[in-house]
Design a protein around this motif. Sequence first.
Motif, PDB file in Angstrom:
ATOM      1  N   GLY A   1       0.817  -1.206   0.000  1.00  0.00           N
ATOM      2  CA  GLY A   1       0.000   0.000   0.000  1.00  0.00           C
ATOM      3  C   GLY A   1       0.852   1.258   0.000  1.00  0.00           C
TER       4      GLY A   1
ATOM      5  N   ASN B   1       2.197   1.707  -3.494  1.00  0.00           N
ATOM      6  CA  ASN B   1       1.103   2.135  -4.371  1.00  0.00           C
ATOM      7  C   ASN B   1       0.778   3.616  -4.166  1.00  0.00           C
ATOM      8  OD1 ASN B   1       0.807  -0.387  -5.523  1.00  0.00           O
ATOM      9  ND2 ASN B   1      -0.844  -1.020  -4.142  1.00  0.00           N
ATOM     10  N   THR B   2       0.744   4.046  -2.905  1.00  0.00           N
ATOM     11  CA  THR B   2       0.437   5.446  -2.611  1.00  0.00           C
ATOM     12  C   THR B   2       1.505   6.377  -3.169  1.00  0.00           C
ATOM     13  OG1 THR B   2      -0.807   4.891  -0.610  1.00  0.00           O
ATOM     14  CG2 THR B   2       0.071   7.119  -0.760  1.00  0.00           C
TER      15      THR B   2
ATOM     16  N   TYR C   1       0.880   6.449  -6.945  1.00  0.00           N
ATOM     17  CA  TYR C   1      -0.306   7.237  -7.283  1.00  0.00           C
ATOM     18  C   TYR C   1      -0.056   8.730  -7.078  1.00  0.00           C
ATOM     19  CZ  TYR C   1      -2.834   2.775  -7.095  1.00  0.00           C
ATOM     20  OH  TYR C   1      -3.253   1.481  -7.311  1.00  0.00           O
ATOM     21  N   THR C   2       0.655   9.073  -6.010  1.00  0.00           N
ATOM     22  CA  THR C   2       0.934  10.475  -5.723  1.00  0.00           C
ATOM     23  C   THR C   2       1.821  11.092  -6.791  1.00  0.00           C
ATOM     24  OG1 THR C   2       0.724  10.089  -3.333  1.00  0.00           O
ATOM     25  CG2 THR C   2       1.909  12.070  -4.025  1.00  0.00           C
TER      26      THR C   2
ATOM     27  N   MET D   1      -7.342   5.856 -10.223  1.00  0.00           N
ATOM     28  CA  MET D   1      -6.860   6.638  -9.082  1.00  0.00           C
ATOM     29  C   MET D   1      -6.368   8.022  -9.481  1.00  0.00           C
ATOM     30  SD  MET D   1      -7.313   4.847  -6.383  1.00  0.00           S
ATOM     31  CE  MET D   1      -6.284   5.769  -5.248  1.00  0.00           C
TER      32      MET D   1
ATOM     33  N   HIS E   1      -3.475  13.568  -3.094  1.00  0.00           N
ATOM     34  CA  HIS E   1      -3.321  12.170  -3.526  1.00  0.00           C
ATOM     35  C   HIS E   1      -2.850  11.286  -2.372  1.00  0.00           C
ATOM     36  CE1 HIS E   1      -4.164  12.388  -7.795  1.00  0.00           C
ATOM     37  NE2 HIS E   1      -3.420  13.466  -7.903  1.00  0.00           N
ATOM     38  N   TRP E   2      -1.960  11.816  -1.549  1.00  0.00           N
ATOM     39  CA  TRP E   2      -1.419  11.005  -0.451  1.00  0.00           C
ATOM     40  C   TRP E   2      -2.514  10.630   0.549  1.00  0.00           C
ATOM     41  CZ3 TRP E   2       3.270   8.785   0.089  1.00  0.00           C
ATOM     42  CH2 TRP E   2       3.551   8.205   1.326  1.00  0.00           C
TER      43      TRP E   2
ATOM     44  N   TYR F   1      -8.465   8.208  -0.332  1.00  0.00           N
ATOM     45  CA  TYR F   1      -8.843   6.791  -0.251  1.00  0.00           C
ATOM     46  C   TYR F   1     -10.192   6.535  -0.922  1.00  0.00           C
ATOM     47  CZ  TYR F   1     -12.497   7.606   3.240  1.00  0.00           C
ATOM     48  OH  TYR F   1     -13.643   8.025   3.860  1.00  0.00           O
TER      49      TYR F   1
ATOM     50  N   PRO G   1      -4.219   1.628  -2.055  1.00  0.00           N
ATOM     51  CA  PRO G   1      -3.282   2.588  -1.461  1.00  0.00           C
ATOM     52  C   PRO G   1      -3.192   2.375   0.050  1.00  0.00           C
ATOM     53  CG  PRO G   1      -5.384   3.652  -1.851  1.00  0.00           C
ATOM     54  CD  PRO G   1      -5.506   2.260  -2.406  1.00  0.00           C
TER      55      PRO G   1
ATOM     56  N   SER H   1       1.732   6.414   7.984  1.00  0.00           N
ATOM     57  CA  SER H   1       1.085   6.962   6.790  1.00  0.00           C
ATOM     58  C   SER H   1       1.184   8.481   6.711  1.00  0.00           C
ATOM     59  CB  SER H   1      -0.387   6.538   6.755  1.00  0.00           C
ATOM     60  OG  SER H   1      -1.102   7.083   7.850  1.00  0.00           O
TER      61      SER H   1
END
Length: 301
Positions: free
Chosen positions: A76, A79-80, A83-84, A146, A210-211, A214, A228, A275
Amino acid sequence: MNSAINETGVDKFMKIFIYIFLTFALLIVLYPLIYIISASVSDPAAVNSGEMWLLPKGFTLEGYKMILENDEIWRGYLNTIFYTALGTLINLAVTIPAAYALSRKDLTGRNFFMGMFVLTMFFSGGLIPTYLVVKSLGLIDTIWAMVLPNAAAVWNIVIARVFFQVTVPKELEEAAIIDGCSNFKMFMKIILPLSAPIIAVMALFYGVGHWNSYFNALIYISDKDLFPLQLVLREILVLQEMSSQSTNLTGNMAEALHSKQQLAAIIKYGVMIVSTLPVIIVYPFLQRYFVKGVMIGSLKG
């Protein structure tokens, strides 16, 4: 000449009141942070029973050990980060050119386009139509679900547009056009180098969004390999809540659920810290850009 300003009794009273109010506000903000940090290194039993309310009780790092050994959390996390990074690049690629185009007075119909952009801030199709569009485009259970549905935020386009209108000298654009510079070349060679502050502001705004995001993953993603970090954290919290409310289970199911609930209780606060840690570390160094983003367009000179 005495530089000191004589304060009246009302001034002194207001100063004391402001200090008391700010101290109270600071305590309200700090307490949840201190609680989560303390809970992440405390015995889960002490946390759940209410014995731990500020400082750690039954100090343990077992939660962080489990976090470091948990493949889902690390997946996760990666992935985050992906995505960010990808989402922010897409956001900038859409927002900056759109804002610059809308700032040009020679753009035919720019007021119409700006009005259509602003209209979407007040009226939207809603969740179900948006989901149907994403599904019809084949984005469900893909990384694009995303980053593409939120490729641009109208408010950020407005902020960037004001920056270009206020900061970039029109004489510079006119000189470039006289020298035979095309619009595309002028944007790439002249405007972008002058736009570092607004690019940094937009990157921070979009990156933090983005961070912490969810909801898109919750709606569009069912493949756990694409989850994420925030959705992994949500599953941990929901799992513990379900376990605490399940009273009708018996036998192996109850035992297995209780075991998972204990695991969730140990690591949930640690995952919250992990996180948010990157944003907490980066923010002090980039705070000035956030302040600049708020002030863009407020002063002209």
